[in-house]
Enzyme design. Sequence first.
Site, PDB file in Angstrom:
ATOM      1  N   ASP A  16       0.842  -1.200   0.000  1.00  0.00           N
ATOM      2  CA  ASP A  16       0.000   0.000   0.000  1.00  0.00           C
ATOM      3  C   ASP A  16       0.875   1.248   0.000  1.00  0.00           C
ATOM      4  O   ASP A  16       0.545   2.251  -0.641  1.00  0.00           O
ATOM      5  CB  ASP A  16      -0.910  -0.014   1.246  1.00  0.00           C
ATOM      6  CG  ASP A  16      -2.165   0.811   1.076  1.00  0.00           C
ATOM      7  OD1 ASP A  16      -2.157   1.758   0.279  1.00  0.00           O
ATOM      8  OD2 ASP A  16      -3.159   0.521   1.765  1.00  0.00           O
ATOM      9  N   HIS A 207      -8.081  -1.744   8.524  1.00  0.00           N
ATOM     10  CA  HIS A 207      -7.050  -1.141   7.663  1.00  0.00           C
ATOM     11  C   HIS A 207      -7.366   0.351   7.596  1.00  0.00           C
ATOM     12  O   HIS A 207      -8.298   0.765   6.911  1.00  0.00           O
ATOM     13  CB  HIS A 207      -7.149  -1.820   6.287  1.00  0.00           C
ATOM     14  CG  HIS A 207      -6.278  -1.282   5.219  1.00  0.00           C
ATOM     15  ND1 HIS A 207      -5.155  -1.953   4.759  1.00  0.00           N
ATOM     16  CD2 HIS A 207      -6.359  -0.162   4.458  1.00  0.00           C
ATOM     17  CE1 HIS A 207      -4.600  -1.272   3.774  1.00  0.00           C
ATOM     18  NE2 HIS A 207      -5.314  -0.173   3.566  1.00  0.00           N
ATOM     19  N   CYS A 240      -3.951   5.051  -2.148  1.00  0.00           N
ATOM     20  CA  CYS A 240      -4.392   4.267  -3.293  1.00  0.00           C
ATOM     21  C   CYS A 240      -4.431   5.176  -4.508  1.00  0.00           C
ATOM     22  O   CYS A 240      -5.081   6.225  -4.475  1.00  0.00           O
ATOM     23  CB  CYS A 240      -5.772   3.661  -3.030  1.00  0.00           C
ATOM     24  SG  CYS A 240      -6.405   2.759  -4.451  1.00  0.00           S
TER      25      CYS A 240
HETATM   26  P1  HMG Z   1      -8.545  -5.085 -16.782  1.00  0.00           P
HETATM   27  O1  HMG Z   1      -7.801  -4.156 -17.680  1.00  0.00           O
HETATM   28  O2  HMG Z   1     -10.030  -4.997 -16.752  1.00  0.00           O
HETATM   29  O3  HMG Z   1      -8.081  -6.604 -17.009  1.00  0.00           O
HETATM   30  O4  HMG Z   1      -7.986  -4.854 -15.318  1.00  0.00           O
HETATM   31  P2  HMG Z   1      -8.382  -7.649 -18.116  1.00  0.00           P
HETATM   32  O5  HMG Z   1      -8.798  -8.888 -17.440  1.00  0.00           O
HETATM   33  O6  HMG Z   1      -9.277  -7.063 -19.178  1.00  0.00           O
HETATM   34  O7  HMG Z   1      -6.933  -7.864 -18.749  1.00  0.00           O
HETATM   35  C1  HMG Z   1      -6.242  -6.834 -19.457  1.00  0.00           C
HETATM   36  C2  HMG Z   1      -4.757  -7.202 -19.534  1.00  0.00           C
HETATM   37  O8  HMG Z   1      -4.194  -7.205 -18.223  1.00  0.00           O
HETATM   38  C3  HMG Z   1      -4.526  -8.594 -20.113  1.00  0.00           C
HETATM   39  O9  HMG Z   1      -3.291  -8.530 -20.826  1.00  0.00           O
HETATM   40  C4  HMG Z   1      -4.335  -9.440 -18.895  1.00  0.00           C
HETATM   41  O10 HMG Z   1      -3.550 -10.574 -19.107  1.00  0.00           O
HETATM   42  C5  HMG Z   1      -3.616  -8.480 -17.957  1.00  0.00           C
HETATM   43  P3  HMG Z   1      -3.244  -8.599 -22.423  1.00  0.00           P
HETATM   44  O11 HMG Z   1      -3.938  -9.878 -22.776  1.00  0.00           O
HETATM   45  O12 HMG Z   1      -4.001  -7.385 -22.871  1.00  0.00           O
HETATM   46  O13 HMG Z   1      -1.782  -8.546 -22.719  1.00  0.00           O
HETATM   47  N1  HMG Z   1      -3.832  -8.847 -16.557  1.00  0.00           N
HETATM   48  C6  HMG Z   1      -2.851  -9.099 -15.683  1.00  0.00           C
HETATM   49  N2  HMG Z   1      -1.530  -9.068 -15.793  1.00  0.00           N
HETATM   50  C7  HMG Z   1      -0.816  -9.397 -14.697  1.00  0.00           C
HETATM   51  N3  HMG Z   1      -1.376  -9.732 -13.531  1.00  0.00           N
HETATM   52  C8  HMG Z   1      -2.698  -9.760 -13.369  1.00  0.00           C
HETATM   53  C9  HMG Z   1      -3.494  -9.434 -14.488  1.00  0.00           C
HETATM   54  N4  HMG Z   1      -4.834  -9.381 -14.675  1.00  0.00           N
HETATM   55  C10 HMG Z   1      -5.026  -9.022 -15.949  1.00  0.00           C
HETATM   56  N5  HMG Z   1      -3.242 -10.086 -12.200  1.00  0.00           N
HETATM   57  C11 HMG Z   1      -7.459  -5.618 -13.119  1.00  0.00           C
HETATM   58  C12 HMG Z   1      -8.505  -5.573 -14.219  1.00  0.00           C
HETATM   59  C13 HMG Z   1      -8.126  -6.106 -11.847  1.00  0.00           C
HETATM   60  C14 HMG Z   1      -6.336  -6.547 -13.544  1.00  0.00           C
HETATM   61  C15 HMG Z   1      -6.918  -4.179 -12.924  1.00  0.00           C
HETATM   62  O14 HMG Z   1      -8.000  -3.334 -12.696  1.00  0.00           O
HETATM   63  C16 HMG Z   1      -5.970  -4.082 -11.766  1.00  0.00           C
HETATM   64  O15 HMG Z   1      -4.862  -4.616 -11.813  1.00  0.00           O
HETATM   65  N6  HMG Z   1      -6.368  -3.343 -10.709  1.00  0.00           N
HETATM   66  C17 HMG Z   1      -5.543  -3.241  -9.514  1.00  0.00           C
HETATM   67  C18 HMG Z   1      -5.664  -1.892  -8.931  1.00  0.00           C
HETATM   68  C19 HMG Z   1      -4.869  -1.802  -7.667  1.00  0.00           C
HETATM   69  O16 HMG Z   1      -3.869  -2.492  -7.481  1.00  0.00           O
HETATM   70  N7  HMG Z   1      -5.337  -0.911  -6.777  1.00  0.00           N
HETATM   71  C20 HMG Z   1      -4.662  -0.681  -5.514  1.00  0.00           C
HETATM   72  C21 HMG Z   1      -4.827  -1.809  -4.560  1.00  0.00           C
HETATM   73  S1  HMG Z   1      -6.368  -1.812  -3.698  1.00  0.00           S
HETATM   74  C22 HMG Z   1      -6.128  -0.688  -2.417  1.00  0.00           C
HETATM   75  O17 HMG Z   1      -5.146   0.008  -2.361  1.00  0.00           O
HETATM   76  C23 HMG Z   1      -7.135  -0.657  -1.301  1.00  0.00           C
HETATM   77  C24 HMG Z   1      -6.644  -1.394  -0.049  1.00  0.00           C
HETATM   78  O18 HMG Z   1      -5.419  -0.858   0.427  1.00  0.00           O
HETATM   79  C25 HMG Z   1      -7.702  -1.308   1.082  1.00  0.00           C
HETATM   80  C26 HMG Z   1      -8.172   0.126   1.350  1.00  0.00           C
HETATM   81  O19 HMG Z   1      -7.338   1.002   1.662  1.00  0.00           O
HETATM   82  O20 HMG Z   1      -9.383   0.339   1.242  1.00  0.00           O
HETATM   83  C27 HMG Z   1      -6.421  -2.895  -0.339  1.00  0.00           C
HETATM   84 MG    MG Z   2      -5.196   0.908   1.649  1.00  0.00          MG
END
Ligand code: HMG
Ligand code: MG
Length: 306
Positions: A16, A207, A240
């Site tokens: 994070d 969290h 985030c």
């Molecule tokens: P998308 O673009 O809708 O994914 O993203 P997709 O399924 O359409 O795939 C698009 C491309 O991404 C494809 O590649 C997939 O293979 C690739 P291509 O075929 O075009 O070459 N792909 C991946 N590559 C590597 N690893 C993967 C993966 N998945 C798909 N896992 C997705 C959807 C969920 C992947 C995207 O939106 C994403 O990665 N989001 C993450 C955002 C994030 O990390 N946010 C911060 C964390 S959450 C947070 O901070 C809150 C928390 O702290 C709690 C709080 O504070 O409340 C936890």
């Molecule tokens: Mg967080």
Amino acid sequence: MAEAGHIRITEVGPRDGLQNESVVVGIADKVAFIDHLSRSGVAEIEVSSFVSPEWVPQLADAEAVFAGIARTPGVVYSALVPNERGLDRALAAGVDKVAHFTAASEAFCQRNTNASIDETFERLAPVVAGARAAGVPVRGYISCVVMCPYEGPIDPATVRVVAARLLDAGVQEIDLGETIGVAVPADIQRLYDGLAGLLDPVDTTLHLHDTRGTALACAAAAMDLGVRSFDASCGGIGGCPFAPGAAGNLATGDLAYFCDRMGHATGVDLDALFDAARHISAVLGRDLPGRVFRADGKIPTTPARR
Ligand code: HMG
Ligand code: MG
């Protein structure tokens, strides 16, 4: 979950904390940061995220970081996974636990995962099945448990519905994310009142982000309600990228100091934790917000070890 009287701390700084940093942190510096944290006494370290590298470029090196760290026996090394692709990557890297994430707000969920809440549950099902087959527990995060940066205040009843779905889906741990750091203790009371009969406070992790300086007050209120497991980040880095206005997490040093003075054991050695904070402060090239670190850790009495 933590034993009574003991507070379990999950260090989320490497995930994070770093995901929100504009300075690109190299693999060796991430590994050194985590290795310092492994010596600090925290129960768990969220090492990185196996998310799309296009969405979070800072954590695109999750495999290399896992390969580089020296694991301390007894410490749980976990990572965020949004989908089955992320699970496969995480299992190949040898994670001890995975954390999936959904939200109590449709708008945030969409911005954070390009999916509705329902769609995140479709992604969760194979993650739970695959993790279970591999013997790896699953944490389920719910973001925006008090406020959403896009939708405004969130009804605790909505959080309850999402929590019930996570339990039905088979996650082992529910982590309540106060994503943008607006909560005061009354919000925490309302949040847990809303979960009554479904989830005991002792069976949750909280969290907290500290954008407005209220995270420690919320943690104290949660402890009074029986919460025994908290996320925190070294030096208070965090935020985030998809939640405008979300500043750092509750600082691990602030939480550990508070617990220690209140008679709750955490196992955290503040001097060792400050070594980690000094390291990442130097890498990021800035002071860190953690109050106890600023008071007691910033000026080293011995030369900083990097
Ligand atoms: P998308 O673009 O809708 O994914 O993203 P997709 O399924 O359409 O795939 C698009 C491309 O991404 C494809 O590649 C997939 O293979 C690739 P291509 O075929 O075009 O070459 N792909 C991946 N590559 C590597 N690893 C993967 C993966 N998945 C798909 N896992 C997705 C959807 C969920 C992947 C995207 O939106 C994403 O990665 N989001 C993450 C955002 C994030 O990390 N946010 C911060 C964390 S959450 C947070 O901070 C809150 C928390 O702290 C709690 C709080 O504070 O409340 C936890
Ligand atoms: Mg967080």
